[in-house]
Design an enzyme around this catalytic site. Sequence first.
Site, short mmCIF file in Angstrom:
data_model
loop_
_atom_site.label_atom_id
_atom_site.label_comp_id
_atom_site.label_asym_id
_atom_site.label_seq_id
_atom_site.Cartn_x
_atom_site.Cartn_y
_atom_site.Cartn_z
N GLU A 9 0.79 -1.23 0.00
CA GLU A 9 0.00 0.00 0.00
C GLU A 9 0.82 1.28 0.00
O GLU A 9 0.37 2.30 -0.51
CB GLU A 9 -0.96 -0.01 1.20
CG GLU A 9 -2.13 -0.95 0.99
CD GLU A 9 -2.90 -1.22 2.26
OE1 GLU A 9 -4.10 -0.94 2.28
OE2 GLU A 9 -2.29 -1.73 3.21
N ASP A 96 -2.74 -4.72 3.56
CA ASP A 96 -2.95 -5.04 4.98
C ASP A 96 -3.99 -6.13 5.17
O ASP A 96 -4.95 -6.23 4.39
CB ASP A 96 -3.38 -3.79 5.74
CG ASP A 96 -2.29 -2.73 5.79
OD1 ASP A 96 -1.12 -3.10 5.67
OD2 ASP A 96 -2.62 -1.54 5.92
N ASP A 98 -6.74 -6.71 6.83
CA ASP A 98 -8.00 -6.36 7.46
C ASP A 98 -9.02 -6.17 6.35
O ASP A 98 -8.71 -6.38 5.18
CB ASP A 98 -7.86 -5.10 8.34
CG ASP A 98 -7.30 -3.90 7.58
OD1 ASP A 98 -7.30 -3.92 6.33
OD2 ASP A 98 -6.86 -2.95 8.23
N GLU A 100 -10.38 -3.56 5.03
CA GLU A 100 -10.02 -2.54 4.05
C GLU A 100 -8.89 -3.00 3.15
O GLU A 100 -8.92 -2.81 1.93
CB GLU A 100 -9.64 -1.24 4.77
CG GLU A 100 -9.48 -0.05 3.85
CD GLU A 100 -9.33 1.25 4.60
OE1 GLU A 100 -9.46 2.30 3.97
OE2 GLU A 100 -9.08 1.21 5.81
N TYR A 329 1.26 -4.83 13.17
CA TYR A 329 0.18 -4.05 12.56
C TYR A 329 -0.66 -3.35 13.63
O TYR A 329 -1.04 -3.95 14.64
CB TYR A 329 -0.70 -4.97 11.73
CG TYR A 329 -1.68 -4.24 10.85
CD1 TYR A 329 -1.26 -3.23 9.99
CD2 TYR A 329 -3.04 -4.57 10.86
CE1 TYR A 329 -2.14 -2.56 9.18
CE2 TYR A 329 -3.94 -3.91 10.05
CZ TYR A 329 -3.49 -2.90 9.21
OH TYR A 329 -4.38 -2.24 8.40
N ARG A 331 -3.67 -1.79 13.45
CA ARG A 331 -5.14 -1.79 13.41
C ARG A 331 -5.62 -3.19 13.78
O ARG A 331 -5.73 -4.05 12.92
CB ARG A 331 -5.67 -1.35 12.04
CG ARG A 331 -5.40 0.11 11.75
CD ARG A 331 -6.04 0.56 10.43
NE ARG A 331 -5.79 1.96 10.20
CZ ARG A 331 -4.72 2.45 9.56
NH1 ARG A 331 -3.81 1.59 9.08
NH2 ARG A 331 -4.55 3.74 9.39
N HIS A 376 -5.20 -12.25 14.35
CA HIS A 376 -4.31 -11.12 14.41
C HIS A 376 -3.62 -11.08 15.77
O HIS A 376 -4.06 -11.71 16.72
CB HIS A 376 -5.07 -9.82 14.19
CG HIS A 376 -5.62 -9.68 12.81
ND1 HIS A 376 -6.35 -8.59 12.42
CD2 HIS A 376 -5.56 -10.50 11.74
CE1 HIS A 376 -6.72 -8.75 11.15
NE2 HIS A 376 -6.24 -9.89 10.73
#
Length: 908
Positions: A9, A96, A98, A100, A329, A331, A376
Amino acid sequence: MAHKLVIVESPAKARKIGGYLGQGYVVEASIGHIRDLPQSAADTPATIKDKPWGRLGVDVDNGFEPYYVVPRDKKSHISKLKSLLKDADELYLATDEDREGEAIAWHLLDELKPKKGIPVKRMVFHEITEPAILAAAANPRELDMDLVEAQEARRILDRLYGYEVSPVLWRKIQSRTSAGRVQSVATRLVVDRERERMAFRQATYWDIGGTFDAGSAQQQRMFPAKLHTIDGARVARGSDFDSVGVLKVPAGSTSVVHLDRSRAEALVAALANTTYDVRSVEAKPYRRSPYAPFRTTTLQQEASRKLGMSASVTMSVAQRLYENGFITYMRTDSTTLSDSAITAARSQVRELYGAEYLPDAPRTYAAKVKNAQEAHEAIRPAGDTFRTPAQTGLTGEQFRLYELIWMRTVASQMKDAVGQSVTIRLGGAAASGEDVVFSASGRVITFHGFLKAYVEGTDAADQTSDDAETRLPALSEGDAVTAASLSAEGHETRPPARYTEATLIRELEEREIGRPSTYASIIKTILDRGYVFKKGTALVPAWIAFSVVRLLEDHFGRLVDYNFTAGLEDVLDEIAGGRKDMRAELAEFYFGSDRIAGLKPLVEGLGDIDARELATFPIGGPESGVNLRVGRYGPYIEGPGDDGAPAGKRANVPDDLPPDELTLEKAKELFANPAGEEVHLGKHPESGLEVVAKAGRYGPYVTEVLPEDAPKSMKARTGSLFKSMTLDTITLADAVKLLSLPRVVGVGEDGEEITAQNGRYGPYLKKGTDSRSLTSEEQLLTITLDEALAIYAQPKARGRAAASAPLKELGNDPVSGNPVVIKDGRFGAYVTDGEYNATLRRDDSLESMTIERAAELLAEKRAKGPAKKTAKKTTKKTTAKKTTAKKATAKKATAKKATAKKATAKKA
């Protein structure tokens, strides 16, 4: 030459990962999202503009199909990715892990359309270290289309909510207002708290505090105690009163006694010669277990309490730590640590604190968040061995945040803190015949355990921290003590505390509204929109927020209902788990069902809304006649005709005045000294018009007052005050000079007229289309033609002025090798290496900017390529159906689904 293309990203992440993967891999950044729903009419494909739902970018009539477009600034980058993919023999989507990130991976796949036969792999990792990246490349998985669908549902839900409700706010309250699925509920929380403060009525209560003497035989001789009971009735505390100052006990009850000043002082006098005996000593063991490792929300809360960082700054700094391989990470809603992380933490406990602080077995932590993704990890230092803060080489904000994460992680694997809590009750008889009992509480920590490494912060100044100790003497029941001093102490109840960023995040999470990854952006949105402002660390609602919340409560009550909003999160979680159908849930939300009213019927059935009523709030009760109104240029008050406030008189309300401080008394002060009142300076010597000075929304200015019968074509001249002028000191002569601007300085040799003007970016000269900056506002009135010609004789620098000196030198850019500096530009501070300029983000500051962060900004700018000036073309947008079931590259990703996910993707 064939290679494996890996798409992440951010450029910083691409550089780091590229170094780990080495030859045979090309690592490129998508630079965030590569496409989205249309953001404006200009972005909307021509094929859908004439559709009833075209403005939404979502075909609500056909299964809520989204129409995606690639933003103009991403098209060249997409072309670059496609060219890299042509020579690739494998595609790794390494965004990532997740919802999103999963959605970005799918968008990349659907937009790049790899040719048949190229394997497409989903590469995931939780930290950017060499072992983690190599393991991720060796063990890819498939795209999780349930996660993609859940994120798509969230995006469409937010679009429908915002695009249907926001126009109602524009029409009835103010332009540039907006509504959002979570931002509106967060705003309501802040407004509701302020309403509680406005309704609050203070209560006064008294008690007696004393210092007692346990006798010379005691090592801890003197100790404090508070009056606890009088004749068996407990002395009232602040928690015994409700919000309007009434004691919360049944009528006629004698279980609580409310002391006033006279009775408290009389009781102190009556206790002057009293001796006390120990009525009871109650000792309990104290034990405190370590705090769980950080997840997103607890990190944001602690960074706010301990480091003073806003949620958005915390996430920005954490992002940099993650991308540079320092933390996992950031989030996540999980408190789980991997086996290797537990081993690393326990190793550091033994090394830094000793084996006596290490528990026999590793500690594990259960999720406190519903639907937490246990796959996670918690936020922790990266790697199988942890670097201490001193070993990282970090500085500034990154060092402080890393240190916080490191301490919390290590402490989570330490032993409990243990000790003893003691409560002592002292009794005696007053000369007035009353039996009184004083209470003293203490705590001693005999083994600090994890508290040796880390103590969590508190949200209120009067909260006791976990490591606080109060020692009491070793007394036994029946021992005699004396009062060294006694005093009556008065107290006042306090209104409920306003939310801070930390406590608002905690409230949202406890109500299960929103998700950890969204809280920072939610708070940033309500601050940027002007719904909320900060007073210290407290979040204070602006009056416009009261109008917005009132409209939403009156006409869209379900949409700002706390339980309904939390329920939508459950629905999205069910979609993510493949247990609910996205389209069915969107249809119920938008069109309604037998169970609920849909959004569309709500908007279409609104009827008449009294905009004036929405913007009117009585001050001091309806009978006062004083009303606050939310106007186009800010809040103001209107008053009645008594108490020195003539009927219809207005006064502006300062933007930074909290609503609960706008009392009737304060309103009268504003009427007496209105901030927006005009200062009459006299008549203009040439026009004969009255000249006044006043405070405007964009600063103080002077203007002429036109007569009532002036023709519409006649315009009043205005002029902003110079920075050296104030409303208190400006004279008519000053005003006349300001109204003369822009001033004709003279005519140049080429016949062009030169004028001196004051503009948005300061004073300047203008000759045709050629503008040159002036160094001071006073020059506007004094500069001569010769001086102006001398300025125009100099070579024109970029912009209007010569290049300014750098604000800060950072070092050499790792890509270009050129020196990087920070400069102050027309649109704010920016970093430059002489080839590319990159504006600093909102969360960046001059003080905290490093060469690493500057390199990231320049890399993002460089990836977009040089700005191109091309003629504007109108091209017909084509449709690319999202048919992942039919594509060889996506068959694996959708194999588990009963039916192929069908969606449309429009390319601008």
